[in-house]
Scaffold this active site. Structure first.
Site, PDB file in Angstrom:
ATOM      1  N   ASN A  67      26.544  21.550  77.296  1.00 48.79           N
ATOM      2  CA  ASN A  67      27.567  21.889  78.278  1.00 48.79           C
ATOM      3  C   ASN A  67      28.824  22.419  77.569  1.00 48.79           C
ATOM      4  O   ASN A  67      28.716  23.370  76.798  1.00 48.79           O
ATOM      5  CB  ASN A  67      27.837  20.769  79.285  1.00 48.79           C
ATOM      6  CG  ASN A  67      28.210  19.430  78.720  1.00 48.79           C
ATOM      7  OD1 ASN A  67      27.373  18.731  78.154  1.00 48.79           O
ATOM      8  ND2 ASN A  67      29.454  19.019  78.892  1.00 48.79           N
ATOM      9  N   ASP A  68      29.998  21.863  77.778  1.00 46.14           N
ATOM     10  CA  ASP A  68      31.269  22.488  77.417  1.00 46.14           C
ATOM     11  C   ASP A  68      31.331  23.087  76.010  1.00 46.14           C
ATOM     12  O   ASP A  68      30.891  22.466  75.043  1.00 46.14           O
ATOM     13  CB  ASP A  68      32.396  21.453  77.479  1.00 46.14           C
ATOM     14  CG  ASP A  68      32.479  20.735  78.797  1.00 46.14           C
ATOM     15  OD1 ASP A  68      31.714  21.068  79.713  1.00 46.14           O
ATOM     16  OD2 ASP A  68      33.303  19.817  78.910  1.00 46.14           O
ATOM     17  N   SER A 119      34.375  16.350  74.434  1.00 48.02           N
ATOM     18  CA  SER A 119      34.994  17.646  74.155  1.00 48.02           C
ATOM     19  C   SER A 119      36.294  17.522  73.370  1.00 48.02           C
ATOM     20  O   SER A 119      36.988  16.507  73.412  1.00 48.02           O
ATOM     21  CB  SER A 119      35.255  18.400  75.461  1.00 48.02           C
ATOM     22  OG  SER A 119      34.048  18.782  76.066  1.00 48.02           O
ATOM     23  N   ARG A 121      40.886  12.547  78.068  1.00 46.51           N
ATOM     24  CA  ARG A 121      39.954  13.268  77.193  1.00 46.51           C
ATOM     25  C   ARG A 121      40.283  14.750  77.008  1.00 46.51           C
ATOM     26  O   ARG A 121      41.178  15.290  77.619  1.00 46.51           O
ATOM     27  CB  ARG A 121      38.544  13.137  77.732  1.00 46.51           C
ATOM     28  CG  ARG A 121      38.320  13.595  79.157  1.00 46.51           C
ATOM     29  CD  ARG A 121      36.851  13.420  79.527  1.00 46.51           C
ATOM     30  NE  ARG A 121      36.540  13.800  80.890  1.00 46.51           N
ATOM     31  CZ  ARG A 121      36.452  12.957  81.907  1.00 46.51           C
ATOM     32  NH1 ARG A 121      36.675  11.662  81.717  1.00 46.51           N
ATOM     33  NH2 ARG A 121      36.150  13.378  83.121  1.00 46.51           N
ATOM     34  N   GLU A 148      40.088  18.264  83.634  1.00 47.14           N
ATOM     35  CA  GLU A 148      39.398  18.243  82.349  1.00 47.14           C
ATOM     36  C   GLU A 148      39.743  19.485  81.529  1.00 47.14           C
ATOM     37  O   GLU A 148      40.304  20.451  82.036  1.00 47.14           O
ATOM     38  CB  GLU A 148      37.873  18.221  82.552  1.00 47.14           C
ATOM     39  CG  GLU A 148      37.331  17.003  83.262  1.00 47.14           C
ATOM     40  CD  GLU A 148      35.817  17.019  83.351  1.00 47.14           C
ATOM     41  OE1 GLU A 148      35.194  16.032  82.936  1.00 47.14           O
ATOM     42  OE2 GLU A 148      35.258  18.028  83.832  1.00 47.14           O
ATOM     43  N   TRP A 158      28.391  21.634  87.543  1.00 51.48           N
ATOM     44  CA  TRP A 158      27.912  20.253  87.591  1.00 51.48           C
ATOM     45  C   TRP A 158      27.175  19.917  88.891  1.00 51.48           C
ATOM     46  O   TRP A 158      26.481  18.901  88.968  1.00 51.48           O
ATOM     47  CB  TRP A 158      29.074  19.280  87.380  1.00 51.48           C
ATOM     48  CG  TRP A 158      29.450  19.145  85.939  1.00 51.48           C
ATOM     49  CD1 TRP A 158      30.619  19.537  85.346  1.00 51.48           C
ATOM     50  CD2 TRP A 158      28.658  18.576  84.893  1.00 51.48           C
ATOM     51  NE1 TRP A 158      30.593  19.256  84.002  1.00 51.48           N
ATOM     52  CE2 TRP A 158      29.401  18.658  83.693  1.00 51.48           C
ATOM     53  CE3 TRP A 158      27.384  18.005  84.853  1.00 51.48           C
ATOM     54  CZ2 TRP A 158      28.917  18.180  82.475  1.00 51.48           C
ATOM     55  CZ3 TRP A 158      26.888  17.536  83.636  1.00 51.48           C
ATOM     56  CH2 TRP A 158      27.657  17.628  82.468  1.00 51.48           C
TER      57      TRP A 158
END
Length: 531
Positions: free
Chosen positions: A56-57, A114, A186, A238, A333
């Site tokens: 993912n990211d 991340s 985060r 995020e 997502w």
């Protein structure tokens, strides 16, 4: 006689077993072939995908010594999200990628969420003293599930590399920023504040962004926060990013703040919004005109399609014109973990150049594919002043392979009608996209694009984006790569990215008006060759 009968029965048995094994082998071969065929049907030609497993990211992106480095959230043991690592890939042009071994593994502080990486040219961290190297310093979130609960402890940790980002050593005093209070804490993004000669970090904390600074990348001071009650709040904030951009055609510069949000995107699920303002070294303040426009209508998203999330910029890679370079995760997502690929899951978007303009509509980002993509052009189709009546075929894959193509078009003198582009195949799959000049909205419709039943959220609605340009002409760039479309309208003022899964390649492009003919002023299609 009994012996002959016994031999006959034995021969029949051998023949049956042999036939059964042959049949099983053929069935197995078919299953493998189908599986392989599906994987290759859906794996992009030039967008980055891991060789196997879940991604993912994008994380830790930086440019150094001729290479663009891409790290990414990676679960090497599964094709769905799990204990996160930092996967790693490099490129000399952000288009073709070489996957390298995993760069950062989980430890006693948790899995590796991340974060970002910077080139510490002055060795402000001191991590390069032993080897006399210029260190690469990564900052990431350590995330550990608290035993017996559904809660996670999220802290910020540091790792450094003295071999240009190939391998990393964890900082002995991790976590660099502890946390026992905030649930979602985060995704640190570090940047160099040249004016004030210090490192600045933005960090997502629930419903806001926290700002920190540091002189040595080790000790961090909390400065301020931004975002409570501002912009989109349909989900958790995020993957922030903060950078400065010149305003095109002026001597002015503004600061840009990216904030990803999940859910809460303009067309459902995850997406990335942006804010324009000023940063004085301590506090980020929105530009007043931008704030007024945002409060009136929130249409400040880096991408209105459903498949561009967690996008951030490359460190140490500002272009001569001041533009920044970025990349996003090409999924959502809402359905990322159930898309119909098995060996691997997820791809990254094409690398993009980010600029800032100011016009009668105020400040707005312009986002377009990086120029490096043009180096892969080969076969070209170009035509002007095409009269579009009903469903008009433009081209098919007999002339140019539409599974790997760049298309540029212009429609002059827009009429009050709907301009629909259609990608289709002989099986009846079709992807519709274009512009509704009655409602002043761009659209992508993937309801009949092939496989959609894997998620009720994948094709439950037509994605739209309001047009902000008042130009009477419509121009656009279309990037096609097997199972993805990236649309850049009005010089990148509105962008839409979506994935799709046809039952066979979409191999014909046609255009149709709703109720009246029009002139397609120009269309140019370039085959993108990666062999």
């Amino acid at each position: 006689m009994k012996l002959k009968k016994l031999i006959f029965i034995m021969l029949l048995l051998v023949a049956f077993i042999s036939c059964k094994k042959t049949t099983e082998a053929k069935q197995s071969d078919v299953e493998i072939a189908l599986s392989y065929s599906e994987e290759e049907l859906y794996r992009p030609n030039f967008h980055f995908t891991p060789k196997k497993a879940w991604m993912n990211d994008p994380n830790g992106m930086f440019f150094y010594n001729g290479y663009y480095h891409l790290y990414f959230q990676y679960h090497p043991e599964s094709n769905v999200w799990g204990p996160m690592h930092w996967g790693h890939a490099i490129s000399t042009d952000m288009i073709t990628w070489t996957e390298l071994p995993i760069a950062i593994y989980p430890d006693e502080l948790g899995t590796i969420f991340s974060g970002s990486a910077v080139v510490d040219i002055s060795n402000s961290s001191g991590f390069g003293e032993v080897s006399n190297a210029i260190p690469i310093v990564a900052m990431y979130t350590s995330s550990k599930q608290l035993e017996g609960t559904d809660n996670w402890k999220q802290t910020q940790s540091i790792a450094y590399s003295n071999d240009e980002g190939r391998t990393f050593t964890k900082y002995e005093n991790n976590p660099a920023i502890d946390n026992n209070e905030i649930k979602d804490f985060r995704d640190p993004k570090v940047t160099w504040d040249e004016e004030r000669e210090k490192w600045v970090m933005v960090l997502a904390a629930g419903d806001r962004i926290m700002f920190y600074d540091s002189k040595d990348l080790k000790k961090w001071n909390l400065l301020s926060d931004f975002g409570q009650g501002i912009g989109g709040h349909g989900g958790v904030w995020e993957c922030p990013d903060l950078f400065k951009l010149p305003v095109l055609g002026t001597e002015e510069s503004k600061w840009v703040l990216f904030v990803s949000i999940n859910p809460g995107g303009p067309n459902g699920g995850s997406a990335t919004q942006y804010f324009i303002g000023d940063f004085d070294g301590t506090t980020f303040t929105m530009d007043k005109d931008f704030e007024t426009a945002l409060n009136k209508e929130h249409n400040y998203w880096i991408d209105f399609g459903r498949d561009n999330y967690a996008g951030v910029s490359w460190s140490n890679a500002t272009r001569r014109d001041g533009s920044k370079l970025m990349l996003g995760w090409m999924s959502n997502w809402d359905y990322a973990q159930v898309v119909p690929t098995e060996t691997w899951r997820s791809a990254m978007t094409i690398a993009r150049k980010v600029q800032l303009q100011k016009n009668n509509n105020g400040y707005r980002l312009l986002i377009n594919p990086v120029e490096e993509l043009t180096n892969y052009r080969s076969t070209k189709y170009k035509k002007e002043n095409i009269v579009i009546k009903e469903d008009t075929k433009i081209i098919d894959s007999g002339a140019i392979d539409l599974a790997s193509a760049e298309i540029q078009f212009n429609i002059p003198n827009l009429k009050e009608t709907i301009y629909t582009f259609k990608l289709s195949n002989k099986l009846g799959d079709e992807l519709l996209f274009g512009y509704d000049n009655i409602k002043k909205k761009f659209f992508i419709n993937r309801k009949n694009s092939g496989k959609t039943s894997f998620s009720e959220k994948f094709a439950n609605k037509i994605s739209t984006a309001s047009r902000t340009s008042t130009n009477k002409n419509l121009s656009g760039t279309i990037i096609l790569d097997k199972t993805s479309i990236e649309l850049f309208f009005d010089n990148g003022e509105t962008v839409m990215t979506e994935i799709f899964f046809p039952n066979s390649p979409l191999d014909k492009l046609s255009i149709e008006p709703k109720d009246q003919e029009f002139i397609l002023g120009k269309i140019e299609i370039n085959k993108l060759n990666f062999n």
